[in-house]
Motif scaffolding. Sequence first.
Motif, PDB file in Angstrom:
ATOM      1  N   ALA A 148      -9.215  -5.994 -12.473  1.00 15.19           N
ATOM      2  CA  ALA A 148     -10.474  -6.064 -13.223  1.00 15.19           C
ATOM      3  C   ALA A 148     -10.440  -5.175 -14.455  1.00 15.19           C
ATOM      4  CB  ALA A 148     -11.640  -5.673 -12.312  1.00 15.19           C
ATOM      5  N   ALA A 149      -9.658  -4.084 -14.377  1.00 14.75           N
ATOM      6  CA  ALA A 149      -9.559  -3.158 -15.505  1.00 14.75           C
ATOM      7  C   ALA A 149      -8.440  -3.519 -16.465  1.00 14.75           C
ATOM      8  CB  ALA A 149      -9.339  -1.741 -14.977  1.00 14.75           C
ATOM      9  N   GLY A 150      -7.714  -4.611 -16.181  1.00 10.19           N
ATOM     10  CA  GLY A 150      -6.633  -5.035 -17.054  1.00 10.19           C
ATOM     11  C   GLY A 150      -5.332  -4.296 -16.834  1.00 10.19           C
ATOM     12  N   LEU A 151      -5.153  -3.690 -15.654  1.00 12.38           N
ATOM     13  CA  LEU A 151      -3.936  -2.959 -15.334  1.00 12.38           C
ATOM     14  C   LEU A 151      -3.044  -3.783 -14.415  1.00 12.38           C
ATOM     15  CD1 LEU A 151      -5.460   0.580 -14.591  1.00 12.38           C
ATOM     16  CD2 LEU A 151      -4.225  -0.124 -16.659  1.00 12.38           C
ATOM     17  N   PRO A 152      -1.736  -3.601 -14.487  1.00 10.01           N
ATOM     18  CA  PRO A 152      -0.833  -4.353 -13.612  1.00 10.01           C
ATOM     19  C   PRO A 152      -0.956  -3.889 -12.165  1.00 10.01           C
ATOM     20  CG  PRO A 152       0.401  -2.717 -14.843  1.00 10.01           C
ATOM     21  CD  PRO A 152      -0.984  -2.716 -15.407  1.00 10.01           C
ATOM     22  N   PRO A 153      -0.593  -4.726 -11.202  1.00 12.43           N
ATOM     23  CA  PRO A 153      -0.696  -4.342  -9.791  1.00 12.43           C
ATOM     24  C   PRO A 153       0.308  -3.259  -9.418  1.00 12.43           C
ATOM     25  CG  PRO A 153       0.419  -6.455  -9.997  1.00 12.43           C
ATOM     26  CD  PRO A 153      -0.090  -6.111 -11.368  1.00 12.43           C
ATOM     27  N   VAL A 154       0.001  -2.551  -8.346  1.00 17.33           N
ATOM     28  CA  VAL A 154       0.864  -1.511  -7.791  1.00 17.33           C
ATOM     29  C   VAL A 154       1.454  -2.032  -6.487  1.00 17.33           C
ATOM     30  CG1 VAL A 154       0.860   0.769  -6.701  1.00 17.33           C
ATOM     31  CG2 VAL A 154      -0.387   0.400  -8.838  1.00 17.33           C
ATOM     32  N   ASP A 155       2.771  -1.963  -6.337  1.00 14.42           N
ATOM     33  CA  ASP A 155       3.377  -2.453  -5.099  1.00 14.42           C
ATOM     34  C   ASP A 155       3.799  -1.328  -4.153  1.00 14.42           C
ATOM     35  OD1 ASP A 155       5.567  -1.441  -6.397  1.00 14.42           O
ATOM     36  OD2 ASP A 155       6.574  -3.365  -6.678  1.00 14.42           O
ATOM     37  N   ASP A 156       3.692  -0.073  -4.593  1.00 13.05           N
ATOM     38  CA  ASP A 156       3.990   1.085  -3.747  1.00 13.05           C
ATOM     39  C   ASP A 156       2.872   2.092  -3.951  1.00 13.05           C
ATOM     40  OD1 ASP A 156       4.959   3.286  -2.376  1.00 13.05           O
ATOM     41  OD2 ASP A 156       6.589   3.711  -3.790  1.00 13.05           O
ATOM     42  N   VAL A 157       1.814   1.975  -3.136  1.00 17.23           N
ATOM     43  CA  VAL A 157       0.613   2.790  -3.335  1.00 17.23           C
ATOM     44  C   VAL A 157       0.933   4.272  -3.165  1.00 17.23           C
ATOM     45  CG1 VAL A 157      -1.685   3.321  -2.458  1.00 17.23           C
ATOM     46  CG2 VAL A 157      -0.936   0.939  -2.648  1.00 17.23           C
ATOM     47  N   ARG A 158       1.653   4.620  -2.109  1.00 17.84           N
ATOM     48  CA  ARG A 158       1.931   6.037  -1.859  1.00 17.84           C
ATOM     49  C   ARG A 158       2.731   6.660  -3.004  1.00 17.84           C
ATOM     50  NH1 ARG A 158       5.569   7.241   3.147  1.00 17.84           N
ATOM     51  NH2 ARG A 158       7.186   6.922   1.552  1.00 17.84           N
ATOM     52  N   GLY A 159       3.776   5.982  -3.438  1.00 18.64           N
ATOM     53  CA  GLY A 159       4.568   6.502  -4.540  1.00 18.64           C
ATOM     54  C   GLY A 159       3.771   6.583  -5.829  1.00 18.64           C
ATOM     55  N   HIS A 160       2.905   5.606  -6.051  1.00 15.83           N
ATOM     56  CA  HIS A 160       2.054   5.586  -7.245  1.00 15.83           C
ATOM     57  C   HIS A 160       1.133   6.806  -7.264  1.00 15.83           C
ATOM     58  CE1 HIS A 160      -0.749   3.989 -10.262  1.00 15.83           C
ATOM     59  NE2 HIS A 160      -1.728   4.232  -9.408  1.00 15.83           N
ATOM     60  N   VAL A 161       0.515   7.114  -6.130  1.00 11.22           N
ATOM     61  CA  VAL A 161      -0.435   8.228  -6.055  1.00 11.22           C
ATOM     62  C   VAL A 161       0.271   9.570  -6.133  1.00 11.22           C
ATOM     63  CG1 VAL A 161      -2.120   9.385  -4.582  1.00 11.22           C
ATOM     64  CG2 VAL A 161      -2.155   6.893  -4.796  1.00 11.22           C
ATOM     65  N   LEU A 162       1.367   9.722  -5.386  1.00 13.10           N
ATOM     66  CA  LEU A 162       2.062  11.006  -5.329  1.00 13.10           C
ATOM     67  C   LEU A 162       2.799  11.319  -6.628  1.00 13.10           C
ATOM     68  CD1 LEU A 162       1.296  10.810  -2.327  1.00 13.10           C
ATOM     69  CD2 LEU A 162       3.635  11.499  -1.760  1.00 13.10           C
ATOM     70  N   THR A 163       3.222  10.322  -7.348  1.00  9.28           N
ATOM     71  CA  THR A 163       4.024  10.418  -8.573  1.00  9.28           C
ATOM     72  C   THR A 163       5.448  10.880  -8.242  1.00  9.28           C
ATOM     73  OG1 THR A 163       3.661  12.733  -9.266  1.00  9.28           O
ATOM     74  CG2 THR A 163       1.944  11.121  -9.822  1.00  9.28           C
ATOM     75  N   ASP A 164       6.293  10.921  -9.260  1.00 17.06           N
ATOM     76  CA  ASP A 164       7.669  11.388  -9.083  1.00 17.06           C
ATOM     77  C   ASP A 164       7.772  12.908  -9.055  1.00 17.06           C
ATOM     78  OD1 ASP A 164       8.610   8.773  -9.107  1.00 17.06           O
ATOM     79  OD2 ASP A 164       8.812   8.756 -11.299  1.00 17.06           O
ATOM     80  N   ARG A 165       6.660  13.595  -9.331  1.00 21.47           N
ATOM     81  CA  ARG A 165       6.705  15.058  -9.396  1.00 21.47           C
ATOM     82  C   ARG A 165       5.398  15.635  -8.858  1.00 21.47           C
ATOM     83  NH1 ARG A 165      10.038  18.657 -11.982  1.00 21.47           N
ATOM     84  NH2 ARG A 165       9.142  20.575 -12.807  1.00 21.47           N
ATOM     85  N   PRO A 166       5.136  15.486  -7.570  1.00 18.55           N
ATOM     86  CA  PRO A 166       3.898  16.032  -6.999  1.00 18.55           C
ATOM     87  C   PRO A 166       3.934  17.549  -6.949  1.00 18.55           C
ATOM     88  CG  PRO A 166       5.315  15.201  -5.254  1.00 18.55           C
ATOM     89  CD  PRO A 166       5.963  14.807  -6.551  1.00 18.55           C
ATOM     90  N   TRP A 167       2.750  18.128  -6.921  1.00 19.10           N
ATOM     91  CA  TRP A 167       2.624  19.572  -6.774  1.00 19.10           C
ATOM     92  C   TRP A 167       2.305  19.915  -5.327  1.00 19.10           C
ATOM     93  CZ3 TRP A 167      -0.608  21.981 -11.342  1.00 19.10           C
ATOM     94  CH2 TRP A 167       0.026  21.673 -12.560  1.00 19.10           C
ATOM     95  N   LEU A 168       2.862  21.017  -4.866  1.00 24.69           N
ATOM     96  CA  LEU A 168       2.606  21.500  -3.511  1.00 24.69           C
ATOM     97  C   LEU A 168       1.936  22.868  -3.609  1.00 24.69           C
ATOM     98  CD1 LEU A 168       2.834  21.498  -0.450  1.00 24.69           C
ATOM     99  CD2 LEU A 168       5.236  22.201  -0.683  1.00 24.69           C
ATOM    100  N   ALA A 169       0.636  22.903  -3.323  1.00 24.16           N
ATOM    101  CA  ALA A 169      -0.135  24.151  -3.414  1.00 24.16           C
ATOM    102  C   ALA A 169      -0.173  24.828  -2.048  1.00 24.16           C
ATOM    103  CB  ALA A 169      -1.542  23.868  -3.930  1.00 24.16           C
ATOM    104  N   ALA A 170       0.998  25.237  -1.584  1.00 26.02           N
ATOM    105  CA  ALA A 170       1.139  25.923  -0.302  1.00 26.02           C
ATOM    106  C   ALA A 170       2.097  27.083  -0.469  1.00 26.02           C
ATOM    107  CB  ALA A 170       1.661  24.962   0.766  1.00 26.02           C
TER     108      ALA A 170
END
Length: 414
Positions: A176-198
């Motif tokens: 609806a927003a004109g963006l392409p679909p995501v086929d790997d939701v977890r990887g999309h959200v976490l990104t290739d460089r997630p931060w760990l605040a621990a």
Amino acid sequence: MRVLLMSHGSRGDVQPLAGLAVRLRAVGAEVRVCVPPDEEFAELLADFGVPVVPIGQPMRALVTKARPSAEDSARIVARLIAGHFETVAAAAEGCDVLVATSYMPAGVRSVAELLGIRYVYACFHPFELPSPHYPPSSWPSPLYPPDVTDVRELWELDAQRMNTVFGPILNTHRQAAGLPPVDDVRGHVLTDRPWLAADPVLGPWGDLPDVDVVQTGAWLLPDERPLPAELESFLDAGEPPVYVGFGSMPMNTSEDAAKVVVEAIRAHGRRAVVSRGWADLGLIDDAADCFAVREANHQALFRRVAAVVHHGGAGTTTTAARAGAPQVVVPQYWDQPHWARRVAELGIGAAHDGRTPNFQSLSAALETALTPETHARAKTVATTIRADGTAVAAKLLLDPVADERQPASAGGNR
């Protein structure tokens, strides 16, 4: 620099954002925070002058009611993702960076794409990042076939589950927003460089070449509040007591839980400080050896107790460890069993076996936590717990080039 910090979680998810918000404001950034509309969250952030944008329904009501059905869960997911594209998108207008935390903020990266701003995903424990060292969490019920034990295969099943649960509704909004679909939701959200605040001692990530994680250290909110006068008087009246509290966990057997923990503590000749929390624990009698608190400065209180009995949230585990207090962790779900095991591995306390303590099981755990050896080990480990996590994170947010240069485990002084 304008920053939006977003979380849809309990107190353990909101308080670290408050810590980072305070640090960012101290170095000149404009900050707003998007969190559930629980009154205690609004009050916490208002104390520091941080603007709050409410999202979703109150988290306490969601956590303390009966486990939702599959249909209810689907509706919750749909509302959450709709809130990302509506509430978060509106709050992020004019911002330079959007930081998302807590459980699967599926639509938030899409909002950053639409606005053309930087997106950072941060988590408060390493156990939600795919790793060969531990399996994914299986709460609220067993999610994977019992005959599957290979950790990598379990993480693959976890990715498939994320696609099934979040993929259709996320991609409907993206289309609806004109963006392409995501086929790997977890990887999309976490990104290739997630931060760990621990903290790197309590929640080490390790050196995994296939996952680039920036470990900032825990995001701690400094607490300068004095302890209530009546609590001070109780603490001064005898030997250090044992603290017990389960934070945002409902503990459906809370009445029995209060009786079990107080009697187990008394069996060791100790007094007790009982925190009511979302389980609404209370005193079981009028004896003078127990004191009930609704809210108190844990950073100050934990330095004055003999041990801390708790649910194993990342924040409580870190605060107790930094205070040098031995711990008994009674894990309920999610990351908490992992923290319980880590406390036991470090020798700074005991991991209770199972969610529901009884007199015998809790007495045995306290036996371990209250030994001189555990006390000495907890004091030693306390000297290694870092307090600069928000400073590291603020620098990375305000200097994107520094993020690119930063090694996978960010350094810093205690």
